[in-house]
Design a protein around this motif. Structure first.
Motif, mmCIF file in Angstrom:
data_model
loop_
_atom_site.group_PDB
_atom_site.id
_atom_site.type_symbol
_atom_site.label_atom_id
_atom_site.label_comp_id
_atom_site.label_asym_id
_atom_site.label_seq_id
_atom_site.Cartn_x
_atom_site.Cartn_y
_atom_site.Cartn_z
ATOM 1 N N TYR A 168 30.762 36.797 37.087
ATOM 2 C CA TYR A 168 30.362 36.994 35.693
ATOM 3 C C TYR A 168 28.900 37.435 35.560
ATOM 4 C CZ TYR A 168 30.055 36.356 30.675
ATOM 5 O OH TYR A 168 29.887 36.577 29.334
ATOM 6 N N TYR A 169 28.004 36.752 36.247
ATOM 7 C CA TYR A 169 26.585 37.085 36.098
ATOM 8 C C TYR A 169 26.156 38.158 37.098
ATOM 9 C CZ TYR A 169 26.908 32.636 33.675
ATOM 10 O OH TYR A 169 27.306 31.620 32.847
ATOM 11 N N GLY A 170 26.887 38.242 38.204
ATOM 12 C CA GLY A 170 26.505 39.206 39.230
ATOM 13 C C GLY A 170 27.242 40.534 39.119
ATOM 14 N N GLY A 171 28.279 40.574 38.264
ATOM 15 C CA GLY A 171 29.028 41.816 38.105
ATOM 16 C C GLY A 171 29.788 42.218 39.362
ATOM 17 N N ARG A 172 30.120 41.238 40.218
ATOM 18 C CA ARG A 172 30.836 41.562 41.449
ATOM 19 C C ARG A 172 32.343 41.411 41.236
ATOM 20 N NH1 ARG A 172 28.189 44.244 44.849
ATOM 21 N NH2 ARG A 172 28.794 43.191 46.769
ATOM 22 N N SER A 173 33.124 42.255 41.892
ATOM 23 C CA SER A 173 34.574 42.140 41.787
ATOM 24 C C SER A 173 35.056 41.091 42.788
ATOM 25 C CB SER A 173 35.237 43.480 42.064
ATOM 26 O OG SER A 173 35.118 43.785 43.437
ATOM 27 N N GLN A 174 36.304 40.663 42.628
ATOM 28 C CA GLN A 174 36.848 39.654 43.544
ATOM 29 C C GLN A 174 36.804 40.134 44.994
ATOM 30 O OE1 GLN A 174 40.701 38.773 41.660
ATOM 31 N NE2 GLN A 174 39.913 36.727 41.255
ATOM 32 N N SER A 175 37.124 41.416 45.202
ATOM 33 C CA SER A 175 37.125 41.868 46.599
ATOM 34 C C SER A 175 35.694 41.980 47.147
ATOM 35 C CB SER A 175 37.898 43.171 46.762
ATOM 36 O OG SER A 175 37.698 44.018 45.666
ATOM 37 N N GLN A 176 34.750 42.344 46.289
ATOM 38 C CA GLN A 176 33.355 42.365 46.743
ATOM 39 C C GLN A 176 32.888 40.956 47.106
ATOM 40 O OE1 GLN A 176 31.686 44.254 43.222
ATOM 41 N NE2 GLN A 176 31.270 46.157 44.338
ATOM 42 N N ALA A 178 34.745 38.469 48.093
ATOM 43 C CA ALA A 178 35.377 38.073 49.352
ATOM 44 C C ALA A 178 34.559 38.607 50.528
ATOM 45 C CB ALA A 178 36.812 38.601 49.403
ATOM 46 N N GLY A 179 34.116 39.866 50.401
ATOM 47 C CA GLY A 179 33.281 40.459 51.450
ATOM 48 C C GLY A 179 31.922 39.779 51.550
ATOM 49 N N ASP A 180 31.289 39.550 50.400
ATOM 50 C CA ASP A 180 29.956 38.932 50.376
ATOM 51 C C ASP A 180 29.977 37.563 51.049
ATOM 52 O OD1 ASP A 180 29.187 41.066 48.812
ATOM 53 O OD2 ASP A 180 29.127 39.954 46.921
ATOM 54 N N LEU A 181 31.008 36.784 50.743
ATOM 55 C CA LEU A 181 31.031 35.395 51.210
ATOM 56 C C LEU A 181 31.853 35.217 52.487
ATOM 57 C CD1 LEU A 181 31.527 33.459 47.811
ATOM 58 C CD2 LEU A 181 29.388 34.092 48.925
ATOM 59 N N THR A 187 41.573 33.289 48.641
ATOM 60 C CA THR A 187 40.735 32.119 48.344
ATOM 61 C C THR A 187 39.860 32.391 47.124
ATOM 62 O OG1 THR A 187 40.694 31.653 50.696
ATOM 63 C CG2 THR A 187 39.033 30.539 49.357
ATOM 64 N N VAL A 188 39.296 33.599 47.064
ATOM 65 C CA VAL A 188 38.459 33.959 45.917
ATOM 66 C C VAL A 188 39.308 33.920 44.645
ATOM 67 C CG1 VAL A 188 37.102 35.818 44.866
ATOM 68 C CG2 VAL A 188 36.898 35.345 47.320
ATOM 69 N N LYS A 189 40.527 34.442 44.748
ATOM 70 C CA LYS A 189 41.405 34.465 43.569
ATOM 71 C C LYS A 189 41.741 33.053 43.099
ATOM 72 C CE LYS A 189 43.624 38.913 44.428
ATOM 73 N NZ LYS A 189 44.842 39.584 44.914
ATOM 74 N N SER A 190 42.068 32.180 44.048
ATOM 75 C CA SER A 190 42.464 30.838 43.606
ATOM 76 C C SER A 190 41.253 30.062 43.083
ATOM 77 C CB SER A 190 43.195 30.080 44.709
ATOM 78 O OG SER A 190 42.352 29.893 45.815
ATOM 79 N N ARG A 191 40.081 30.286 43.662
ATOM 80 C CA ARG A 191 38.888 29.610 43.130
ATOM 81 C C ARG A 191 38.570 30.079 41.717
ATOM 82 N NH1 ARG A 191 34.866 29.301 48.444
ATOM 83 N NH2 ARG A 191 36.272 27.924 49.601
#
Ligand SMILES: [Zn+2]
Lengths: 208, 235
Positions: A168-176, A178-181, A187-191
């Motif tokens: 929300y604040y970083g403007g990152r997509s779910q797939s981004q 996942a890559g960042d972390l 896992t990103v989707k369920s979180r």
């Protein structure tokens, strides 16, 4: 499936929606939106003064480019002026509508800008000032809203909060993210889902 | 239904936060179309998550707004005609919906129109009253995508385009309504670099049966001079 917090995050309860009408700040805002339909510029100025500082702060975090952030704010507010019926009172508060209008434009601009930078190597955007050094004086209703939203975020399990904040604040997509972390996309989707369910329960509860 | 709702809810949660990329947006659109675009449970979930996401903005400390920005925005209100009848608003509303869904695919725009009643709502509230609004995607051999939003029996339709190839100077995309007698010109358009193209037709494409798009070097030709780059059958 083994996400921490999964057991306590309840599925949405149809009887408890955060879309609440009994909210004094919102009742005032709705009256202003009604006046917009009659071309009332004073009503528009009032909404702008009340919400543009927050909208701008969010847009700058997402875009990290002062000029583009202002553009997102301008477009979001003018969308409401252009056709006040875009705001549907049955579906939520005026302030959330305005923030979403600006936020979505900011996200769209940042994605477009990223795509452009991939095509041509350009200078990175100006970083947003993290501390503008000035404070904005706000009315009590909004201070309470800030406290409630911050508390709801702080109550999230840290791993859910992290994902939601980056998005929300970083403007990152779910797939981004996942890559960042370095996490599986699932896992990103369920979180995201578990965190949003909790926020929905927490913020919905506050307004009742 | 329940399985649908779990998946749709997961996508809506991410969508409200701006976290879906193109494929997620497409997936959400497809699921909702198949599941029923007007499902009240889905609309409620969507509304709730949008509300939550909008309110997340208030966790951030507000920042002072430059007086020039306020002046600029207020000046715009003097020039901007209000209401769904103004062309600016019509395009702006489409753009608004498209951006709100966080994608740039034309399928998204078309889905947005249907799901959220944007331009679709406008068409449906025309003199004919509520009707059955339909969306048809063009098949194309050129980059980008095009969709037709129409209502059989209504003399008004909209073509939405996204990601189209920018044409050399002087060339245009030309629309054709094709019936048994052959193609009849239905207007031209260009991709002006905005990423989204909206073309309004004052015709009922379902009467013709087919719509096609060619690239023409001279605008306003009476017959196509090349093979179509996009075609759609209109029921
Ligand atoms: Zn549903």
């Amino acid at each position: 499936m083994t996400e921490p917090g999964a057991a306590i995050a309840a599925p949405p309860d149809p009887g408890r929606s955060p879309v609440a009408a009994s909210d004094p700040t919102d009742a005032l805002d709705r009256e202003l939106v009604r006046r917009l339909a009659d071309g009332d510029r004073d009503a528009f100025r009032e909404l702008f003064r009340r919400y543009a500082p927050t909208a701008l702060a969010v847009a700058r975090r997402v875009i990290r480019h002062a000029r583009l952030a202002e553009e997102a704010v301008q477009e979001g507010f003018l969308a409401l002026w252009g056709d006040p019926r875009r705001y549907d009172p049955a579906r939520g508060s005026v302030r959330a509508w305005l923030m979403s209008a600006v936020h979505h434009r900011a996200v769209d601009l940042v994605r477009r800008e990223e795509a452009q930078r991939r095509r041509a190597t350009e200078a990175p955007p100006d970083p947003a000032p993290t501390d503008p050094g000035t404070t904005v004086v706000e009315e009590a209703g909004l201070r309470e809203e800030r406290a409630a939203v911050r508390a709801a975020l702080e109550d999230l399990p840290p791993e859910q909060r992290r994902v939601i904040e980056l998005m929300y604040y970083g403007g990152r997509s779910q797939s981004q993210i996942a890559g960042d972390l370095g996490l599986p996309l699932g896992t990103v989707k369920s979180r995201t889902l578990l965190g949003m369910r909790r926020l929905r329960a927490a913020l919905g509860g506050m307004e009742r | 239904m329940t399985l649908d709702h779990e998946r749709i809810e997961e996508l809506l949660a991410a969508e409200s936060l701006g976290g879906l990329d193109g494929s997620g947006v497409e997936e959400l659109r497809g699921l909702r179309m198949a599941h029923g675009a007007d499902c009240s449970e889905c609309l409620r979930i969507e509304g709730d998550y949008r509300e939550v996401a909008g309110r997340l903005a208030f966790a951030v400390a507000p920042e002072p707004v430059a007086p020039e920005l306020e002046e600029r925005v207020l000046r715009e209100t003097e020039h901007l005609r209000q209401g769904p009848g103004s062309p600016f608003v019509r395009v702006g509303r489409t753009m608004d919906l498209l951006l709100r869904l966080g994608g740039r695919g034309v399928a998204v725009a078309a889905a947005a129109l249907v799901l959220l009643g944007g331009l679709g709502g406008y068409l449906l509230t025309g003199p004919g009253g509520p009707g059955d609004l339909r969306v048809a995607r063009f098949e194309g051999s050129a980059p980008g995508s095009l969709a037709l939003v129409y209502e059989p029996g209504a003399d008004e339709a909209v073509v939405l385009g996204a990601g189209l190839e920018e044409l050399p100077a002087g060339s245009v995309y030309q629309l054709w309504l094709v019936d048994e007698d052959g193609p009849a010109p239905a207007g031209t358009f260009e991709d002006e670099g905005g990423g989204l193209v909206v073309v309004r037709l004052e015709a009922d494409p379902s009467e013709a049966g087919t719509m096609a798009v060619t690239v023409e070097e001279a605008p306003g030709v009476a017959q196509p001079t090349s093979d179509p780059v996009f075609v759609v059958d209109v029921a």
